[in-house]
Design an enzyme around this catalytic site. Structure first.
Site, PDB file in Angstrom:
ATOM      1  N   GLY A 266       0.763  -1.232  -0.095  1.00 34.88           N
ATOM      2  CA  GLY A 266      -0.039   0.241   0.030  1.00 34.88           C
ATOM      3  C   GLY A 266       0.740   1.230  -0.062  1.00 34.88           C
ATOM      4  O   GLY A 266       1.670   1.444  -0.680  1.00 34.88           O
ATOM      5  N   HIS A 267       0.561   1.945   0.862  1.00 35.79           N
ATOM      6  CA  HIS A 267       1.144   3.357   1.050  1.00 35.79           C
ATOM      7  C   HIS A 267       2.361   3.571   1.946  1.00 35.79           C
ATOM      8  O   HIS A 267       3.019   4.498   1.937  1.00 35.79           O
ATOM      9  CB  HIS A 267      -0.023   4.367   1.267  1.00 35.79           C
ATOM     10  CG  HIS A 267       0.356   5.875   1.073  1.00 35.79           C
ATOM     11  ND1 HIS A 267       0.898   6.498  -0.027  1.00 35.79           N
ATOM     12  CD2 HIS A 267       0.491   6.947   2.056  1.00 35.79           C
ATOM     13  CE1 HIS A 267       1.002   7.742   0.310  1.00 35.79           C
ATOM     14  NE2 HIS A 267       0.871   8.098   1.208  1.00 35.79           N
ATOM     15  N   TRP A 268       2.888   2.296   2.364  1.00 34.13           N
ATOM     16  CA  TRP A 268       3.787   2.589   3.387  1.00 34.13           C
ATOM     17  C   TRP A 268       4.861   1.441   3.303  1.00 34.13           C
ATOM     18  O   TRP A 268       5.129   0.787   3.949  1.00 34.13           O
ATOM     19  CB  TRP A 268       3.046   2.284   4.889  1.00 34.13           C
ATOM     20  CG  TRP A 268       3.327   3.359   5.853  1.00 34.13           C
ATOM     21  CD1 TRP A 268       4.105   4.249   5.855  1.00 34.13           C
ATOM     22  CD2 TRP A 268       3.061   3.083   7.283  1.00 34.13           C
ATOM     23  NE1 TRP A 268       4.118   5.081   7.037  1.00 34.13           N
ATOM     24  CE2 TRP A 268       3.626   4.418   7.889  1.00 34.13           C
ATOM     25  CE3 TRP A 268       2.729   1.978   8.150  1.00 34.13           C
ATOM     26  CZ2 TRP A 268       3.577   4.502   9.436  1.00 34.13           C
ATOM     27  CZ3 TRP A 268       2.418   2.258   9.591  1.00 34.13           C
ATOM     28  CH2 TRP A 268       3.177   3.220   9.928  1.00 34.13           C
TER      29      TRP A 268
END
Length: 288
Positions: A266-268
């Protein structure tokens, strides 16, 4: 002598920075003693801090011989709060410039996540001679996506959490923040919520900033060609906050750049695929 892991308390530091006629007390963590310095810039999520954002990346960098600076941008962590009506990333860049000036650090490598990536671009455009290498992770150019309606579902949930900081809204945001949610423990949720609620002024001022200027992160796309630093762009294939085509836009605009995409991510990326991410970054920094 065996390596001793870094701790937040032992590395915690403060400096005063002048900004728009005001004195801001800025918090940062200063780890390691290497000849080369890597600055890590966090994202814009409620309750974010430099330490929390990069907890899985600090020790590998320090152990490899780098000095590591983790900045709490104004409005996050232990730094003073602020209502910002201009470019948030240019503000963060000015704050960082003052911090590294006061620390007498001539050149830095920059690694920025999300907002931190956008702020790293702002710093590089303003002071290119101060930047060694650049790592941009899930940090867009500020422009529109070709394929994903904006704002993204992730940004909508982030803004909702700022306005209504509840455990329910935190879980709604985190549910699409990472690809594999099995690592999201109750302890992690509790710590993040406590972090948020301990600084309600940060939450309130972020909302006021958006009301004063909804475009906190301007489009740097037309200026990307000015960046001459070697640049590593890192993205999660399943990022639902900043669309993957933003990474392609960075790749197209920055001549000396390369792009690595993590699947099932995801975003991390620095947290979800920490070991692979750390090795990727260390290899990149070590290259001539």
């Amino acid at each position: 002598m065996s390596y001793q892991p870094q701790t937040e308390a032992a590395t915690s530091r403060f400096l005063n920075v002048e900004e728009a006629g005001k004195t801001l007390r800025i918090h940062f963590n200063d780890c390691g003693q290497g000849d080369e310095t890597v600055v890590l810039l966090h994202g814009s999520g409620p309750g974010a801090t430099g330490w929390a954002n990069f907890s899985r990346n600090i020790d590998p960098l320090v152990e490899a011989g780098y000095r590591v600076i983790l900045l709490d941008c104004p409005g996050w962590g232990k730094s003073d709060s602020i209502v910002n009506s201009g470019s948030r990333s240019d503000l963060n860049a000015r704050i960082l410039k003052s911090v590294v000036d006061q620390l007498d650090i001539a050149k830095i490598h920059l690694l920025g996540n999300s907002m931190g990536g956008h702020s790293s671009v702002a710093f590089t455009l303003n002071w290119p001679e101060r930047v060694g290498k650049l790592v941009l992770m899930g940090g867009g150019t500020g422009g529109m996506s070709l394929f994903t309606p904006m704002p993204t579902e992730g940004i909508k949930r982030l803004n909702q959490l700022y306005r209504q900081p509840t455990i329910e809204n935190l879980k709604l945001m985190m549910d699409i923040f990472v690809f594999d949610t099995s690592d999201l423990t109750d302890a992690l949720f509790e710590a993040r919520l406590n972090n948020m609620l301990s600084r309600r002024d940060h939450l309130e001022n972020f909302v006021k900033s958006l009301e004063a200027n909804p475009k906190q992160f301007p489009d740097f796309g037309p200026r990307l060609a000015e960046i001459k630093a070697q640049t590593l762009i890192v993205w999660g294939r399943n990022d639902r906050f900043v669309p993957m085509d933003a990474g392609l836009r960075l790749l197209s605009g920055i001549a000396g750049s390369e792009l690595h995409i993590f699947r099932d991510c995801g975003h991390w990326a620095q947290w979800e695929h920490a070991d692979a991410f750390n090795q990727l970054v260390l290899n990149f920094l070590a290259r001539p």
